[in-house]
Design a protein around this motif. Structure first.
Motif, mmCIF file in Angstrom:
data_model
loop_
_atom_site.group_PDB
_atom_site.id
_atom_site.type_symbol
_atom_site.label_atom_id
_atom_site.label_comp_id
_atom_site.label_asym_id
_atom_site.label_seq_id
_atom_site.Cartn_x
_atom_site.Cartn_y
_atom_site.Cartn_z
ATOM 1 N N ARG A 101 -5.757 21.117 7.490
ATOM 2 C CA ARG A 101 -6.548 20.092 6.794
ATOM 3 C C ARG A 101 -5.658 19.433 5.729
ATOM 4 N NH1 ARG A 101 -11.660 18.500 6.346
ATOM 5 N NH2 ARG A 101 -12.335 20.108 7.815
ATOM 6 N N TYR A 102 -5.685 18.139 5.895
ATOM 7 C CA TYR A 102 -4.892 17.355 4.943
ATOM 8 C C TYR A 102 -5.804 16.493 4.093
ATOM 9 C CZ TYR A 102 -0.689 18.648 7.496
ATOM 10 O OH TYR A 102 0.343 19.344 8.061
ATOM 11 N N SER A 103 -5.314 16.213 2.841
ATOM 12 C CA SER A 103 -6.015 15.293 1.922
ATOM 13 C C SER A 103 -5.209 13.991 1.876
ATOM 14 C CB SER A 103 -6.098 15.890 0.505
ATOM 15 O OG SER A 103 -6.643 14.932 -0.380
ATOM 16 N N VAL A 104 -5.913 12.861 2.156
ATOM 17 C CA VAL A 104 -5.229 11.567 2.243
ATOM 18 C C VAL A 104 -5.933 10.561 1.314
ATOM 19 C CG1 VAL A 104 -4.538 9.665 3.733
ATOM 20 C CG2 VAL A 104 -4.483 12.002 4.608
ATOM 21 N N ALA A 105 -5.115 9.769 0.612
ATOM 22 C CA ALA A 105 -5.615 8.644 -0.209
ATOM 23 C C ALA A 105 -4.702 7.460 0.008
ATOM 24 C CB ALA A 105 -5.673 9.012 -1.690
ATOM 25 N N VAL A 106 -5.282 6.255 -0.080
ATOM 26 C CA VAL A 106 -4.496 5.026 0.071
ATOM 27 C C VAL A 106 -4.584 4.227 -1.249
ATOM 28 C CG1 VAL A 106 -4.164 2.885 1.336
ATOM 29 C CG2 VAL A 106 -4.912 4.954 2.541
ATOM 30 N N ARG A 107 -3.392 3.890 -1.751
ATOM 31 C CA ARG A 107 -3.323 3.104 -3.007
ATOM 32 C C ARG A 107 -2.882 1.679 -2.696
ATOM 33 N NH1 ARG A 107 0.910 5.362 -6.590
ATOM 34 N NH2 ARG A 107 1.692 6.458 -4.730
ATOM 35 N N THR A 145 -1.385 20.691 -2.845
ATOM 36 C CA THR A 145 0.033 20.354 -3.063
ATOM 37 C C THR A 145 0.348 19.034 -2.402
ATOM 38 O OG1 THR A 145 0.587 22.687 -3.091
ATOM 39 C CG2 THR A 145 2.406 21.115 -2.736
ATOM 40 N N PRO A 146 0.940 18.047 -3.130
ATOM 41 C CA PRO A 146 1.344 16.784 -2.525
ATOM 42 C C PRO A 146 2.452 17.040 -1.509
ATOM 43 C CG PRO A 146 1.250 16.568 -4.911
ATOM 44 C CD PRO A 146 1.133 18.024 -4.616
ATOM 45 N N LEU A 147 2.338 16.368 -0.347
ATOM 46 C CA LEU A 147 3.352 16.554 0.687
ATOM 47 C C LEU A 147 4.227 15.309 0.847
ATOM 48 C CD1 LEU A 147 1.174 18.373 3.370
ATOM 49 C CD2 LEU A 147 2.695 19.377 1.671
ATOM 50 N N PHE A 197 0.848 -1.177 0.000
ATOM 51 C CA PHE A 197 0.000 0.000 0.000
ATOM 52 C C PHE A 197 0.880 1.223 0.000
ATOM 53 C CE2 PHE A 197 -2.470 -3.373 1.944
ATOM 54 C CZ PHE A 197 -3.668 -3.300 1.258
ATOM 55 N N VAL A 198 0.367 2.308 -0.590
ATOM 56 C CA VAL A 198 1.042 3.603 -0.588
ATOM 57 C C VAL A 198 0.045 4.633 -0.045
ATOM 58 C CG1 VAL A 198 2.175 5.369 -1.970
ATOM 59 C CG2 VAL A 198 2.486 2.958 -2.565
ATOM 60 N N VAL A 199 0.434 5.337 1.053
ATOM 61 C CA VAL A 199 -0.414 6.382 1.650
ATOM 62 C C VAL A 199 0.087 7.702 1.117
ATOM 63 C CG1 VAL A 199 -1.205 7.452 3.769
ATOM 64 C CG2 VAL A 199 -0.790 4.977 3.688
ATOM 65 N N ASP A 200 -0.764 8.402 0.335
ATOM 66 C CA ASP A 200 -0.415 9.695 -0.235
ATOM 67 C C ASP A 200 -1.068 10.786 0.623
ATOM 68 O OD1 ASP A 200 0.958 8.643 -2.508
ATOM 69 O OD2 ASP A 200 -0.988 8.147 -3.399
ATOM 70 N N VAL A 201 -0.311 11.831 0.963
ATOM 71 C CA VAL A 201 -0.831 12.929 1.775
ATOM 72 C C VAL A 201 -0.510 14.240 1.089
ATOM 73 C CG1 VAL A 201 1.271 13.032 3.179
ATOM 74 C CG2 VAL A 201 -0.835 13.962 4.069
ATOM 75 N N GLY A 202 -1.474 15.182 1.146
ATOM 76 C CA GLY A 202 -1.268 16.474 0.528
ATOM 77 C C GLY A 202 -2.036 17.550 1.273
ATOM 78 N N ASP A 203 -1.673 18.800 1.000
ATOM 79 C CA ASP A 203 -2.357 19.941 1.600
ATOM 80 C C ASP A 203 -3.694 20.063 0.906
ATOM 81 O OD1 ASP A 203 -3.119 22.913 1.723
ATOM 82 O OD2 ASP A 203 -1.527 22.712 3.246
ATOM 83 N N SER A 244 -3.350 0.110 8.569
ATOM 84 C CA SER A 244 -3.409 1.465 9.131
ATOM 85 C C SER A 244 -2.025 2.044 9.134
ATOM 86 C CB SER A 244 -3.977 1.434 10.562
ATOM 87 O OG SER A 244 -3.105 0.711 11.417
ATOM 88 N N HIS A 245 -2.001 3.377 9.300
ATOM 89 C CA HIS A 245 -0.728 4.064 9.321
ATOM 90 C C HIS A 245 -0.919 5.426 9.998
ATOM 91 C CE1 HIS A 245 3.245 5.256 8.200
ATOM 92 N NE2 HIS A 245 2.767 6.355 7.586
ATOM 93 N N ILE A 246 0.089 5.871 10.778
ATOM 94 C CA ILE A 246 0.048 7.164 11.468
ATOM 95 C C ILE A 246 0.952 8.119 10.727
ATOM 96 C CG2 ILE A 246 0.548 8.387 13.619
ATOM 97 C CD1 ILE A 246 0.018 5.814 15.115
ATOM 98 N N LEU A 247 0.359 9.214 10.297
ATOM 99 C CA LEU A 247 1.120 10.261 9.645
ATOM 100 C C LEU A 247 1.575 11.225 10.731
ATOM 101 C CD1 LEU A 247 -1.262 10.899 6.594
ATOM 102 C CD2 LEU A 247 0.888 9.631 6.594
ATOM 103 N N ARG A 248 2.852 11.405 10.895
ATOM 104 C CA ARG A 248 3.399 12.217 11.955
ATOM 105 C C ARG A 248 4.022 13.481 11.400
ATOM 106 N NH1 ARG A 248 3.254 8.915 16.399
ATOM 107 N NH2 ARG A 248 3.232 6.660 16.023
ATOM 108 N N SER A 249 4.413 14.334 12.388
ATOM 109 C CA SER A 249 5.103 15.594 12.064
ATOM 110 C C SER A 249 4.252 16.464 11.161
ATOM 111 C CB SER A 249 6.471 15.303 11.419
ATOM 112 O OG SER A 249 7.280 14.533 12.250
ATOM 113 N N LEU A 250 2.965 16.477 11.419
ATOM 114 C CA LEU A 250 2.088 17.331 10.632
ATOM 115 C C LEU A 250 1.904 18.679 11.359
ATOM 116 C CD1 LEU A 250 -0.609 14.673 9.612
ATOM 117 C CD2 LEU A 250 1.440 15.338 8.370
ATOM 118 N N SER A 251 1.324 19.583 10.686
ATOM 119 C CA SER A 251 1.074 20.914 11.259
ATOM 120 C C SER A 251 -0.253 20.887 11.986
ATOM 121 C CB SER A 251 1.051 21.974 10.159
ATOM 122 O OG SER A 251 2.294 22.008 9.490
ATOM 123 N N PRO A 252 -0.242 21.398 13.171
ATOM 124 C CA PRO A 252 -1.515 21.417 13.930
ATOM 125 C C PRO A 252 -2.565 22.272 13.245
ATOM 126 C CG PRO A 252 0.390 21.816 15.372
ATOM 127 C CD PRO A 252 0.876 21.928 13.971
ATOM 128 N N GLY A 253 -3.784 21.885 13.402
ATOM 129 C CA GLY A 253 -4.914 22.656 12.901
ATOM 130 C C GLY A 253 -4.915 22.801 11.392
#
Length: 997
Positions: free
Chosen positions: A966-972, A942-944, A931-937, A955-964
């Motif tokens: 909104r992120y866009s997440v997709a799982v491939r 913008t892809p992050l 699986f590939v977890v894609d995260v973007g603003d 499951s997977h925990i995305l860390r070191s994100l900015s508080p408050g």
């Protein structure tokens, strides 16, 4: 006005001219002369002349140029009179004029350089120098510098005049030149006499001079040189040496040109030798020929000796040209000879003959003087001797009684009316030409009167004869006799008895021999003519009579030993008890054997030999022998009904008692079987033989002690077929390995036939050695079944065939592919059809994800693809295609491919802290490779980043994100190169934990 009569003269000069005029009436005070160029009008010279002047030279002018001259006379009272004329200077001749042939016989090229000044043109005149004939007249433009004259005569001198024209004037230059000569042809040189040669040639008009050089080839010196004018076609060379070879060389000249022509050789006729004589030489039976050496030369002499009045050539001798004699040895005595001496020089001859000469004769040989039984005559005889005739002298007590001369060809002479009982001497000499041989002498007596009634008989005895006679009526003092062997005339013994004897017995004679007794009456030293009687002693019977076979089928040879004594002939009687006819023949006394031919073969014969001597005969005992039987014909050896049998047949030729059939192994020649068969049987079966073997059969016919063999016949037993035949494919070799076991017996080899099943093509044949038990058949079609047949071969015969069918390994499919056409449950497989045949394909699909074989499909031999359905999504598969032919298989390589994965489901996001998001999802079926977890603003899109997880992650925990935020997440879900993604899901991280607190 006054006419000045102005004129111009040139005086052969090209750069000046003289101007003249008449003085006007009343005179003139002076003159003005103006010289101008006619074309341009430019004043070139302005000259004044005093009174009384009537001419003026203009110098330094240009040759061949037109000028205008005005002459003005100054008259009284300032009056003038003028006259204007035009004039043209003479042209300059051309420079460097040349005329050359360039080696040509028919053309000349003229070339020149322009002279100084101008010209209107050129005139060329070509003259033939010898005939003074104008050959060509040509006008050329002023710029020309050469001209080619062609069509000229070969070897001729020409004169060329080149004239430079300017107005009415011209300046000329001349030159002479020759065309190249042509050589005469067809040169011939032949003798005119012994001191002259005639030379002739053709085509003699192409040269001014023809040079001839005659060279003596013997001395290599030049004898004559000659130069002849054009047109001469022959010449006779005189005062040459006889019999000498000369060489004539010919060349042609014309001016400076010379051409070497043909050459020829010839001989002058030789002179005949003089004073040819033939006379006796010092040696006996030799003649010497002499002659005077003629003048001149010669190659050699050919001396021919001729014999007899007809002049038949008997000797030919070649001698050198410096010899003047030759001696002939070993000639026939008393023979007439002449000689011909031929002088040879090249192909020519001259001869002379001698008068006849004789060799000295020899006295006749074989001289005899006999009375021929007459008391009143003597016969003189001799052998023919070579010569003209004979000189005969008969003397009595050294006094000649009669002289005679006889011509050649007479070899006897009878002297008549002589005295009985008288001793005469006879001499004979040979006459040949001026020679007479020394005489041959012989003496003899005339005979006394003979005795009467002489007889000779054997009385039945083989070693004695008895002679008897009637006494002479008068004048006898006794009798003398000689006993001779009649045939050889060898004297056996002498008999001398008194006048009262009338018989005598002759003992110890040879049996069967004819004897002659010659008896004469004696009176003092004389004997009467001989009386003779003859008879045979009784012959002895022949001994050692044998009858022997000659090794010829129908012949017998009789042999016998010659018994003591003589025989006239032998009489042979041959008969057989089985045949009514008999053979009778007679042979000569020196024959001790005889061959009877044409007899019946294989038959017993009996022989009796009888000796004949004169009228008497004596016979031997009988001898017996058999003729050889005839050898059997058409002996045939064929295979029998079984491989262990041979059938032998033949045709009888007659004669003999029985036959012996001998069987041997052909290679060893040792006899392994002897079978006796009676006469009349013409075939035989031989059993218990080795199959496939080569045998030699010879049939011996027997008659009495004799045997004769037929021609050897060769036969084969039929071989047994090989056993345990098998045909197996050779892996990847497109071949079949054929194996078998050898059957008992022999063979020469094996023959194999390979035929493709279902094919109408001719079978393929192979051979194998006799010791072979296997063979590999290459270059077959893959996956194809073949009918293999094998025979054992012995000679021309084959065993029964053994058959088996074998199939080659099929060819593996190529270019195998496994393709995903965009499906998560289907894959498409295809391949290229391999060469050859196959029964079907096995297509096997493996799951590499589960490490198991999940499907096997059997397809027709023509199938080229298959589609797999209901497959596990996101799984990796491998496929292999196997071509199957019988029990043989050939597999392709394995190829792999993935099915598309299914997208994850039930995607959820949560924010456990201000810097993290928890992503979780569920899967359908087995899931995916990873699986590939894609995260973007979410706000900017913008892809992050992305995170790659294994296939067990849910499951997977995305860390070191900015508080408050909104992120866009997709799982491939990923499977190999393929992936399937969830829709994007957005979520905010929490505000900072402190603020929240």
């Amino acid at each position: 006005g006054t006419v000045l009569n102005v004129s111009v003269s040139y005086h052969d000069r090209s750069d000046s001219f003289l101007l003249s005029w008449d003085e006007p009436e009343g005179g003139a005070k002076g003159y003005l002369l103006a010289l101008s160029s006619l074309g341009s009008g430019t004043l070139l010279q302005n000259v004044s002349a005093g009174p009384n002047t009537t001419s003026f030279w203009f110098h330094g002018l240009t040759p061949g140029t037109r000028y205008e001259i005005e002459v003005t006379a100054m008259l009284a009272c300032m009056d003038t009179t003028s006259q204007t004329i035009t004039a043209q200077t003479r042209p300059s001749p051309v420079h460097n004029l040349s005329l050359s042939s360039g080696g040509s016989r028919v053309s000349l090229r003229a070339a020149w350089a322009h002279g100084h000044g101008g010209r209107d043109g050129y005139s060329l005149a070509l003259w033939h120098s010898h005939s003074h004939t104008l050959v060509r007249n040509v006008s050329l433009l002023p710029g020309a510098t050469s001209f080619l004259f062609d069509g000229l005569l070969a070897g001729s001198e020409y004169a060329l005049k080149v004239s430079t024209r300017a107005g009415s004037s011209q300046a000329s230059t001349s030159i002479h030149q020759w065309t190249a000569p042509s050589s005469p042809t067809q040169l011939k040189l032949s003798p005119g006499s012994s001191t002259s040669l005639v030379a002739s040639w053709a085509d003699a008009t192409g040269a001014a001079w023809i040079h001839l050089e005659l060279r003596n080839l013997v001395t290599q010196k030049v004898s004559t040189t000659l130069s002849a004018r054009r047109g001469l076609t022959s010449y006779t060379f005189q005062h040459l040496h006889p019999g000498t070879q000369y060489w004539l060389g010919l060349s042609a000249t014309a001016g400076p040109h010379t051409v070497v022509g043909p050459n020829a050789t010839a001989w002058t006729y030789p002179l005949s030798p003089g004073n040819v004589t033939l006379s006796s030489a010092e040696e006996q039976n030799s003649l010497q020929a002499r002659w005077s050496i003629p003048g001149g030369q010669r190659d050699f002499y050919l001396v021919t000796l001729r014999e007899g009045e007809d002049g038949v050539p008997t000797r030919n001798i070649s001698v050198g040209g410096d010899n003047d004699h030759v001696t002939f040895h070993g000639l026939s005595p008393g023979q007439q000879y002449s000689v011909q001496v031929v002088v040879v020089a090249g192909p020519y001859r001259a001869s002379a003959h001698s008068t006849a000469a004789w060799t000295e004769p020899q006295a006749p040989s074989g001289v005899s003087l006999s009375s021929q039984g007459s008391p009143h005559s003597l016969l003189a005889s001799w052998e023919e001797a070579t010569g003209e005739g004979y000189l005969l002298v008969l003397s009595l007590a050294e006094h000649p009684v009669k002289n005679s001369s006889l011509l050649r060809g007479v070899t006897s002479f009878t002297y008549e009316a002589l005295h009985p009982g008288t001793l005469y001497t006879f001499e004979v000499s040979t006459v040949a030409g001026p020679y007479t041989s020394s005489p041959r002498c012989i003496s003899n007596w005339t005979y006394p009167l003979p005795l009467e009634q002489l007889t000779l008989s054997n009385g039945g005895y083989s070693t004695s004869l008895q002679a008897s006679w009637r006494a002479v009526s008068s004048g006898s003092t006794g009798y003398t006799g000689t006993l001779r062997e009649t045939k050889s005339q060898e004297q056996i013994r002498n008999v001398t008895v008194g006048s009262d004897w009338t018989n005598v017995t002759l003992e110890n004679l040879v049996p069967g021999r004819q004897y002659t007794l010659e008896m004469a009456a004696m009176a003092g030293p004389y004997r009467s003519p001989v009386r003779s009687a003859t008879d045979w002693t009784y012959p002895l019977a022949p001994a050692g009579v044998t009858l022997t076979n000659t090794r010829r089928p129908m012949g017998l040879s009789a042999f016998w030993d010659r018994a003591a004594g003589d025989v006239d002939q032998f009489h042979l009687q041959l008969y057989s008890k089985s045949h009514a006819a008999q053979r009778n023949t007679s042979v000569g006394p020196n024959t001790h054997n005889f061959t009877f031919l044409g007899l019946s073969p294989g038959t017993q014969y009996f022989l009796k030999v009888t000796v004949l001597a004169g009228p008497y005969r004596s016979s031997s005992h009988f001898a017996t022998e058999w003729t050889y039987p005839l050898s059997l014909a058409n002996v045939s050896v064929q295979p029998g009904r079984k491989p262990q049998e041979l059938h032998v047949s033949w045709v009888e030729s007659g004669g003999g008692r029985d036959h012996l059939v001998q069987l041997s192994v052909a290679e060893s020649l040792s006899i392994i079987r002897n079978v006796s068969v009676p006469r009349g049987v013409s075939q035989l079966d031989l059993e218990g033989l080795l199959p496939g073997s080569r045998y030699r059969v010879e049939i011996i016919s027997q008659a009495g002690p004799h045997r004769i063999s037929s021609q050897t016949a060769i036969g084969y037993t039929v071989p047994l077929p090989p056993r345990a035949l098998s045909a197996s494919p050779v892996s990847m070799a497109r071949a079949l390995a054929v194996h078998w076991e050898a059957a008992p017996g022999q063979r020469d080899g094996y023959l194999l036939s390979v035929l493709e099943e279902g094919s109408s093509a001719l079978p393929r044949n192979l051979e194998a050695g006799k010791d072979s038990t296997n063979v590999t058949v290459p270059q077959l079609e893959p996956g194809t079944c073949y009918l293999v047949r094998i025979w054992a071969v012995a000679g021309p015969y084959r065993s029964l065939p053994e058959n088996i069918t074998g199939c080659t390994v099929p060819a593996a499919p190529t270019n195998l592919s496994l393709t995903n056409l965009g499906s998560s449950s289907e894959l498409y497989t295809s391949w290229n059809k391999p060469p050859g045949r196959r029964d079907h394909y096995h297509v096997t699909l493996y799951s590499l994800s589960t490490q198991s074989r999940i499907q096997v499909q059997t397809l027709s031999p023509d199938a080229l693809n298959i589609t797999w359905t209901h497959l596990e999504a996101g799984s990796k598969f491998a496929v292999q295609v196997t071509a199957v032919k019988g029990s043989s298989e050939a597999s392709s390589i394995n190829v792999t491919q993935w099915t598309y994965p299914l997208a994850p489901v039930n995607l959820t996001l949560g924010s456990p802290s201000a810097s993290a998001l928890v992503v979780s999802w569920a899967v359908l079926g087995r899931g995916a490779e990873g699986f590939v977890v894609d995260v973007g603003d979410a706000a900017s899109g913008t892809p992050l980043g992305h995170t790659v997880l294994d296939g067990d992650a849910r499951s997977h925990i995305l860390r070191s994100l900015s508080p408050g935020t909104r992120y866009s997440v997709a799982v491939r879900a990923t499977a190999g190169p393929f992936h399937a993604s969830t829709p994007n899901l957005t979520h905010c991280t929490r505000e900072c934990d402190a603020l929240l607190a």
